[in-house]
Design an enzyme around this catalytic site. Structure first.
Site, PDB file in Angstrom:
ATOM      1  N   TYR A   1      32.518  32.411  38.442  1.00  0.00           N
ATOM      2  CA  TYR A   1      31.467  32.463  37.410  1.00  0.00           C
ATOM      3  C   TYR A   1      31.148  31.090  36.826  1.00  0.00           C
ATOM      4  O   TYR A   1      29.980  30.678  36.801  1.00  0.00           O
ATOM      5  CB  TYR A   1      31.896  33.441  36.310  1.00  0.00           C
ATOM      6  CG  TYR A   1      30.797  33.744  35.308  1.00  0.00           C
ATOM      7  CD1 TYR A   1      29.742  34.591  35.643  1.00  0.00           C
ATOM      8  CD2 TYR A   1      30.815  33.202  34.024  1.00  0.00           C
ATOM      9  CE1 TYR A   1      28.738  34.886  34.728  1.00  0.00           C
ATOM     10  CE2 TYR A   1      29.823  33.494  33.108  1.00  0.00           C
ATOM     11  CZ  TYR A   1      28.785  34.338  33.460  1.00  0.00           C
ATOM     12  OH  TYR A   1      27.788  34.620  32.550  1.00  0.00           O
TER      13      TYR A   1
ATOM     14  N   LYS B   1      27.640  28.883  37.211  1.00  0.00           N
ATOM     15  CA  LYS B   1      26.811  28.535  36.053  1.00  0.00           C
ATOM     16  C   LYS B   1      26.711  27.015  35.878  1.00  0.00           C
ATOM     17  O   LYS B   1      25.663  26.500  35.459  1.00  0.00           O
ATOM     18  CB  LYS B   1      27.362  29.200  34.790  1.00  0.00           C
ATOM     19  CG  LYS B   1      27.263  30.721  34.810  1.00  0.00           C
ATOM     20  CD  LYS B   1      25.815  31.187  34.843  1.00  0.00           C
ATOM     21  CE  LYS B   1      25.664  32.689  34.687  1.00  0.00           C
ATOM     22  NZ  LYS B   1      24.267  33.137  34.678  1.00  0.00           N
TER      23      LYS B   1
HETATM   24  N1  LIG Z   1      26.459  38.846  27.901  1.00  0.00           N
HETATM   25  C1  LIG Z   1      27.035  37.666  27.724  1.00  0.00           C
HETATM   26  O1  LIG Z   1      27.944  37.515  26.895  1.00  0.00           O
HETATM   27  C2  LIG Z   1      26.552  36.466  28.517  1.00  0.00           C
HETATM   28  C3  LIG Z   1      27.073  35.215  28.186  1.00  0.00           C
HETATM   29  C4  LIG Z   1      26.654  34.104  28.895  1.00  0.00           C
HETATM   30  C5  LIG Z   1      25.728  34.237  29.917  1.00  0.00           C
HETATM   31  N2  LIG Z   1      25.228  35.455  30.238  1.00  0.00           N
HETATM   32  C6  LIG Z   1      24.252  35.532  31.322  1.00  0.00           C
HETATM   33  O2  LIG Z   1      23.096  36.195  30.877  1.00  0.00           O
HETATM   34  C7  LIG Z   1      22.434  36.769  32.007  1.00  0.00           C
HETATM   35  C8  LIG Z   1      22.063  38.212  31.684  1.00  0.00           C
HETATM   36  O3  LIG Z   1      23.262  38.934  31.507  1.00  0.00           O
HETATM   37  P1  LIG Z   1      23.394  40.200  30.546  1.00  0.00           P
HETATM   38  O4  LIG Z   1      24.568  39.953  29.678  1.00  0.00           O
HETATM   39  O5  LIG Z   1      22.099  40.558  29.937  1.00  0.00           O
HETATM   40  O6  LIG Z   1      23.859  41.290  31.633  1.00  0.00           O
HETATM   41  P2  LIG Z   1      23.410  42.775  31.948  1.00  0.00           P
HETATM   42  O7  LIG Z   1      24.440  43.272  32.886  1.00  0.00           O
HETATM   43  O8  LIG Z   1      23.138  43.537  30.697  1.00  0.00           O
HETATM   44  O9  LIG Z   1      22.019  42.579  32.713  1.00  0.00           O
HETATM   45  C9  LIG Z   1      21.958  41.950  33.965  1.00  0.00           C
HETATM   46  C10 LIG Z   1      20.821  42.572  34.757  1.00  0.00           C
HETATM   47  O10 LIG Z   1      20.717  41.830  35.983  1.00  0.00           O
HETATM   48  C11 LIG Z   1      20.553  42.743  37.046  1.00  0.00           C
HETATM   49  N3  LIG Z   1      21.042  42.132  38.267  1.00  0.00           N
HETATM   50  C12 LIG Z   1      22.331  41.805  38.579  1.00  0.00           C
HETATM   51  N4  LIG Z   1      22.375  41.285  39.807  1.00  0.00           N
HETATM   52  C13 LIG Z   1      21.100  41.271  40.275  1.00  0.00           C
HETATM   53  C14 LIG Z   1      20.512  40.845  41.503  1.00  0.00           C
HETATM   54  N5  LIG Z   1      21.259  40.370  42.496  1.00  0.00           N
HETATM   55  N6  LIG Z   1      19.185  40.942  41.625  1.00  0.00           N
HETATM   56  C15 LIG Z   1      18.427  41.456  40.629  1.00  0.00           C
HETATM   57  N7  LIG Z   1      18.922  41.896  39.476  1.00  0.00           N
HETATM   58  C16 LIG Z   1      20.257  41.809  39.308  1.00  0.00           C
HETATM   59  C17 LIG Z   1      21.359  43.974  36.637  1.00  0.00           C
HETATM   60  O11 LIG Z   1      20.921  45.140  37.362  1.00  0.00           O
HETATM   61  C18 LIG Z   1      21.068  44.040  35.135  1.00  0.00           C
HETATM   62  O12 LIG Z   1      19.919  44.812  34.868  1.00  0.00           O
HETATM   63  C19 LIG Z   1      23.390  36.617  33.184  1.00  0.00           C
HETATM   64  O13 LIG Z   1      22.971  35.520  33.979  1.00  0.00           O
HETATM   65  C20 LIG Z   1      24.720  36.324  32.525  1.00  0.00           C
HETATM   66  O14 LIG Z   1      25.583  35.587  33.358  1.00  0.00           O
HETATM   67  C21 LIG Z   1      25.620  36.584  29.545  1.00  0.00           C
END
Ligand SMILES: NC(=O)c1ccc[n+]([C@@H]2O[C@H](COP(=O)([O-])OP(=O)(O)OC[C@H]3O[C@@H](n4cnc5c(N)ncnc54)[C@H](O)[C@@H]3O)[C@@H](O)[C@H]2O)c1
Length: 280
Positions: free
Chosen positions: A173, A177
């Site tokens: 991860y 990133k």
């Molecule tokens: N939630 C956190 O604490 C956090 C922190 C830092 C970064 N992020 C980043 O934020 C972004 C969004 O994450 P989130 O927390 O909203 O997650 P989430 O799981 O709520 O949403 C992610 C969405 O991406 C879709 N997805 C996953 N793989 C995919 C693919 N190969 N093709 C198309 N769609 C795909 C999933 O179906 C889902 O709808 C991610 O890049 C994650 O790494 C999240």
């Protein structure tokens, strides 16, 4: 122009109805079926953008799109696995045909596979890189084509504080990133002279489906809030709002930049150092 947004963000902007200049713009959000991506789609629709919601879970994208169209917005759900080059090319064709050339891309879809570096399998490692890093390149190239042709556009990549700080047991991860941040800067250098900006946001701890299991454990939300300067866990809108600012022309001189959006978690490192009489 009257822009009376309050310091804590609770009052809404008034005055210019299109302060961000995104009304009518074609904005593509990957991973828009859930969490941060859904909040981005909602925020963009609220300022009048025409939104394409890409997700490999197309049912989830359709649910969010239906909410938006129900409020009178233009929103299109598109099934797309961002790690699949042909699927991304198809999605770009669909968006072009249905909504028009892309003005803004939010590279947001992402995934996490927990494992230590000793035990992570090559399949797990490659799966995370394929979505979190290669997927961002594929979407940038396909949707960026429209932008480069017209010499205008904005790409926002969702990275993570994990891009800046390692965390044990996080498999690929952090590496994926960190790669996003360097790719974003390279994109700014290559495409900036052609009118296309590339910037990144680095979210801290945000409550979404991705992190839901952490908050389901009793006491963990309070413990996470306690190590954050703002003393709370973030919500998807906390990331969507700065990302939409980066997408808009209001950030027109930001290029190759990274905004850490973590409620001040980054400032708390020295408070983790034991000091007699200071740590409660
Ligand atoms: N939630 C956190 O604490 C956090 C922190 C830092 C970064 N992020 C980043 O934020 C972004 C969004 O994450 P989130 O927390 O909203 O997650 P989430 O799981 O709520 O949403 C992610 C969405 O991406 C879709 N997805 C996953 N793989 C995919 C693919 N190969 N093709 C198309 N769609 C795909 C999933 O179906 C889902 O709808 C991610 O890049 C994650 O790494 C999240």
């Amino acid at each position: 122009m009257n822009t009376n947004i309050s310091i804590d963000g609770t009052e809404k902007m008034s005055g210019s109805a299109d302060w961000l200049g995104l009304a009518g713009q074609v904005c593509v959000v990957s991973g828009a079926g859930s969490g941060i991506g859904a909040a981005m789609a909602q925020g963009l629709a609220a300022v009048g953008a025409r939104v394409a919601l890409l997700d490999r879970d197309v049912a989830a994208a359709r649910r969010v799109a239906a909410q938006l169209t129900g409020k009178g917005a233009v929103a299109l759900a598109v099934e797309c696995d961002i790690a699949d080059e042909a699927a991304v090319a198809d999605a770009a064709k669909t968006v072009r045909a249905e909504l028009g050339a892309c003005d803004v891309l939010m590279n947001n879809a992402g995934m996490l596979r927990a494992a230590s570096l000793e035990t992570v399998t090559v399949a797990q490692w490659n799966e995370v890189l394929a979505v979190n890093l290669t997927g961002y390149l594929l979407c940038s190239r396909e949707f960026g084509r429209d932008m480069l042709e017209r010499q205008r556009g904005s790409i926002v990549h969702v990275a993570s504080i994990a891009a800046l700080h390692p965390q044990t047991q996080s498999g690929a991860y952090s590496a994926s990133k960190a790669g996003v941040l360097l790719m974003s800067r390279q994109m700014a250098a290559e495409w900036g002279p052609r009118g296309v900006r590339s910037n990144a946001v680095c979210p801290g701890m945000i409550r979404t489906a991705l992190s839901a299991s952490f908050y389901a454990e009793p006491g963990f939300e309070a413990r996470r809030a306690a190590v954050t300067a703002s003393r709370r866990v973030g919500e998807p809108e906390d990331i969507a709002n700065p990302a939409i600012f980066l997408a808009s022309g209001r950030s027109s001189y930001l290029n190759g930049a990274e905004i850490v959006v973590d409620g001040g978690l980054d400032c708390m490192l020295m408070d983790m150092v034991p000091r007699p009489g200071f740590n409660d």
